[in-house]
Design a protein around this motif. Sequence first.
Motif: not given
Length: 662
Positions: A45-51, A374-376, A433-437, A463-467
């Motif tokens: 997906y081209p929009y957003g960093l990690y969508e 996973f990267n985009k 997920f958070a970022g690429i993870k 986000n809380a679980i990933a942190n």
Amino acid sequence: MKKAALFVHNLTVEYSLSIAQGVAAYFTQDKDVQLIIAQTNQPNYPYGLYEYQYWASAELLKSDEIDIYIIVTSSYQTFTTENELLGLIKPFTKKPIVSIAVDLPFEKVHYTYTNCEKVYDQIIDHLKNVHGCSKIAFASANKTNSKEAKDRFEAFKNALQKHGLEYNPQLTVEGFFIKEAAFNTFSEFLRSKNSIDFDALVSANDSMAEGCIEALIKYGVKVPKDVKVIGFDDTSRASFFSPTLSTINQNINEQGFTAAEIAHKILLGQEQPRATRTEIEPIYRQSCGCIKMNNTTFTSRRQDGKITQNSKINSATLEKYTDYFSDEVRLYTLIDTFHATHTLKELFGILPEITLQLNFSSMAVILYERPLEFNKNEKIKIPDKAYLKTYIENNKQIIPYDEKGIEINPSKKLLPSTYISQISGTFILHPIFAGIKQYGYLIIQVPNNKFEIHHIYLKLIINAIANSYDLNMTLTKNEALTNRNERLLKNNQVLNIRSTMDELTHVLNRRGFMNRAEKELKRAARRKKSGYVFFADMDGLKQINDNYGHKIGDLAIQTEARILAESFRNTDIVGRLSGDEFAILSIGLTQSTISTIRSRLDKLNEQYSKEAGLPRILSISIGYVPFSPENSNLDELLSRADEKLYEEKEVKHAAQSNLDLH
């Protein structure tokens, strides 16, 4: 128990959200089907960093236990070519598919569709013969490669030809189905003209119509006096936009309901036609001139000329928007809770409280053995091993946090058979997920179809679980933590949620009330709003404690907190300050309503005291003072309300003394 999976591109888009709500409305618990909703976005997906990470939801739903797929196919076409879309859907064709608004060239596919030709014929006829329009512009979304966009464009041109009007390609602008894009391209279009050489504009959706209207207004063109505008979709915003938007009602919610009905009949073994048409119709409002601009009654004109009330404006609509205040309180609580750093064990320990506040019927947290990256431009692949770490049902932790967890293979089953296998209803699947993870996934059962707000809740939770997961990994790698750091981590276990919520009554405690009320008073002052602050004190709690014990006293306090919460409005802020003292902030409340609240308090005190089995009927004394933008100091208001409360107590004591003398 059959399982149906619903794929939507993005639940925050009203079109997809309305369809999802229509599907969920069909799959009530008597249908004996589990509906699993997943916001999938799409790979690369081209929009957003990690969508793009949301596509993990689709990969998870390749699980063997899914019996049928419902896909809001039209929502994927904006950002995906036809070949790319077919490539994404092909892996799911081993099971039946119900596609919404788009036919797919696969064997086990059923689809719904609408008849654009007929409805565009109606609106061009309307613009020409009712409003005298002859030069009609078009806001297109053809560059999205969406089949719906192309169908609407072709239907528009065919309707012009049928009614003897010329199609002028110079009067077509591209808006990509997006309001902002339409505003920009149409503004540029208008800037290039010496004069307005068209008298109407038809848009391929409502969002672009709004953007075009704002561009017209920017350049001094009056709608509908100079240019009539008609959109497509009949979104909720169309009813509230100014001018109210003439549009095409494609019964989006009904499309979802129909698709769900088709899927259910297939699951029951009933033959269904490959194609099912859903009806659409024009709705004429202010933007084409059918409803006067000074008409504020939310009426619209049908194709047959009848004036009707807008069906979107009803008590359910008002209740939904009123409930947003409660959603806001829950969001504040979640943010406060997750502001602290927790280990997984600490975080999972508070998940039952969170499910209670969010009204989730159940929550399952499944984590992978280790995070995947996973990267985009990479394909998301779900591992064969995952571990159910905790399971909560009806606010009880059926499975407490288990560091090892119960092993499952997501490609076979998303959860062990023991859990939720026999519970029908609507569930949401959400990757963690958070970022690429990628860490795992959540499955929750939701109490209503407000999927847009559930999506926000889940984003905060993942986000809380990933942190917490990352924190656990850090702690594991660094076993040489000092005792001081260990004490700090234990202090973090003192939950923010408990520091703002009263454990006994589940209303705000003093800290929570003061923080929340001060913020709302400042907001009210900025908006020039007024209201009332109440100070309340239970009558005779000491005698209850002395005569029946503190356990009964605690039950009395809990009961009174419930009575206060139900006697006041959902938008009011109720807090327990200490012991048997409560405070309430009511923004927008008028003096005439207070007597109603008092009557409700008396009635509920009698009713709930009996229901709770209390030895006496509860009562409460209340003092209250008004606040205004000029007088909004919370401490002063509470102090004055307390004085009024004391006056009421004195009156009650005097009355009781007179009774005792007689």
